[in-house]
Scaffold this motif. Structure first.
Motif, PDB file in Angstrom:
ATOM      1  N   LYS A   1       0.817  -1.249   0.010  1.00 42.92           N
ATOM      2  CA  LYS A   1      -0.112  -0.037   0.049  1.00 42.92           C
ATOM      3  C   LYS A   1       0.642   1.208  -0.029  1.00 42.92           C
ATOM      4  O   LYS A   1       0.531   2.250  -0.785  1.00 42.92           O
ATOM      5  CB  LYS A   1      -0.916   0.090   1.090  1.00 42.92           C
ATOM      6  N   LEU A   2       1.892   1.121   0.845  1.00 46.64           N
ATOM      7  CA  LEU A   2       2.873   2.263   0.764  1.00 46.64           C
ATOM      8  C   LEU A   2       3.700   2.376  -0.566  1.00 46.64           C
ATOM      9  O   LEU A   2       3.788   3.851  -0.895  1.00 46.64           O
ATOM     10  CB  LEU A   2       3.772   2.264   2.104  1.00 46.64           C
ATOM     11  N   GLN A   3       3.882   1.507  -1.231  1.00 39.08           N
ATOM     12  CA  GLN A   3       4.681   1.699  -2.252  1.00 39.08           C
ATOM     13  C   GLN A   3       3.852   2.423  -3.397  1.00 39.08           C
ATOM     14  O   GLN A   3       4.178   3.136  -4.223  1.00 39.08           O
ATOM     15  CB  GLN A   3       5.011   0.357  -2.940  1.00 39.08           C
ATOM     16  N   VAL A   4       2.378   1.894  -3.376  1.00 38.98           N
ATOM     17  CA  VAL A   4       1.528   2.269  -4.303  1.00 38.98           C
ATOM     18  C   VAL A   4       1.289   3.752  -4.243  1.00 38.98           C
ATOM     19  O   VAL A   4       1.284   4.568  -5.020  1.00 38.98           O
ATOM     20  CB  VAL A   4       0.245   1.682  -4.127  1.00 38.98           C
ATOM     21  N   VAL A   5       1.082   4.277  -2.978  1.00 39.50           N
ATOM     22  CA  VAL A   5       0.943   5.730  -2.448  1.00 39.50           C
ATOM     23  C   VAL A   5       2.229   6.254  -2.826  1.00 39.50           C
ATOM     24  O   VAL A   5       2.317   7.578  -3.650  1.00 39.50           O
ATOM     25  CB  VAL A   5       0.670   5.992  -0.944  1.00 39.50           C
ATOM     26  N   GLN A   6       3.434   6.062  -2.744  1.00 44.04           N
ATOM     27  CA  GLN A   6       4.722   6.541  -3.052  1.00 44.04           C
ATOM     28  C   GLN A   6       4.741   6.663  -4.561  1.00 44.04           C
ATOM     29  O   GLN A   6       5.316   7.839  -5.264  1.00 44.04           O
ATOM     30  CB  GLN A   6       5.884   5.717  -2.620  1.00 44.04           C
ATOM     31  N   GLU A   7       4.303   5.681  -5.375  1.00 45.62           N
ATOM     32  CA  GLU A   7       4.296   5.820  -6.946  1.00 45.62           C
ATOM     33  C   GLU A   7       3.214   6.682  -7.183  1.00 45.62           C
ATOM     34  O   GLU A   7       3.652   7.370  -8.230  1.00 45.62           O
ATOM     35  CB  GLU A   7       4.157   4.387  -7.269  1.00 45.62           C
ATOM     36  N   GLU A   8       2.325   6.972  -6.693  1.00 42.70           N
ATOM     37  CA  GLU A   8       1.145   7.815  -7.230  1.00 42.70           C
ATOM     38  C   GLU A   8       1.831   9.108  -6.868  1.00 42.70           C
ATOM     39  O   GLU A   8       1.603  10.160  -7.755  1.00 42.70           O
ATOM     40  CB  GLU A   8      -0.210   7.612  -6.225  1.00 42.70           C
ATOM     41  N   GLU A   9       2.461   9.420  -5.829  1.00 40.34           N
ATOM     42  CA  GLU A   9       2.863  10.591  -5.445  1.00 40.34           C
ATOM     43  C   GLU A   9       3.999  11.177  -6.423  1.00 40.34           C
ATOM     44  O   GLU A   9       4.213  12.363  -6.855  1.00 40.34           O
ATOM     45  CB  GLU A   9       3.420  10.744  -3.990  1.00 40.34           C
TER      46      GLU A   9
END
Length: 143
Positions: A124-132
């Protein structure tokens, strides 16, 4: 008898456990070195046989895929063998024995669940970081 949550006892498990308890009871009646060594080997083999007879999620420990076994239960193998030995040695009632084993299986399952939760959170954190990162790149291109 308390309801088990994970262990699926088989009829053979109960019979092997009774045999192990019997071996511990009978051991005191033998004095020769040869007999004592044979009983020691028998108890060791019965202990391992009991361990292999555990069924969880419809799978025997004996026939469980080695990767699955290693991921879920290998860390606890020494504990399982110790519990089997000490329960047999002390004549713990079969119902109590299965509850004790079920509790250790629960511990293994909770451990696995905790690591699955960790993996989910990391993803989940990786997805958020990629989106950011994608959003920041989009803002830079607009400027």
């Amino acid at each position: 008898m308390a309801e088990l949550k994970y262990l699926e006892p088989t009829e053979l498990l109960e019979k092997i456990y009774a045999t192990l308890c019997s071996e511990y009871e009978d051991a005191q009646h033998y004095e020769s070195k040869e007999d004592i060594e044979e009983i020691k080997v028998t108890k060791s083999r019965l202990t391992k046989k009991i361990f292999n007879e555990f069924v969880v999620d419809g799978e025997y420990f004996l026939t469980m895929d080695s990767e699955t076994f290693n991921e879920r239960y290998h860390l606890y193998e020494g504990d399982f063998l110790r519990l089997i030995k000490e329960c047999g040695e002390n004549g713990v009632e079969y119902e109590t024995f299965t509850q004790i084993i079920d509790d250790l299986i629960a511990s293994a399952k909770f451990r696995l669940h905790a690591f699955e939760q960790l993996t989910d959170e990391i993803q989940k954190l990786q997805v958020v970081q990629e989106e950011e990162a994608t959003a920041e790149e989009g803002e830079e291109e607009e400027e």
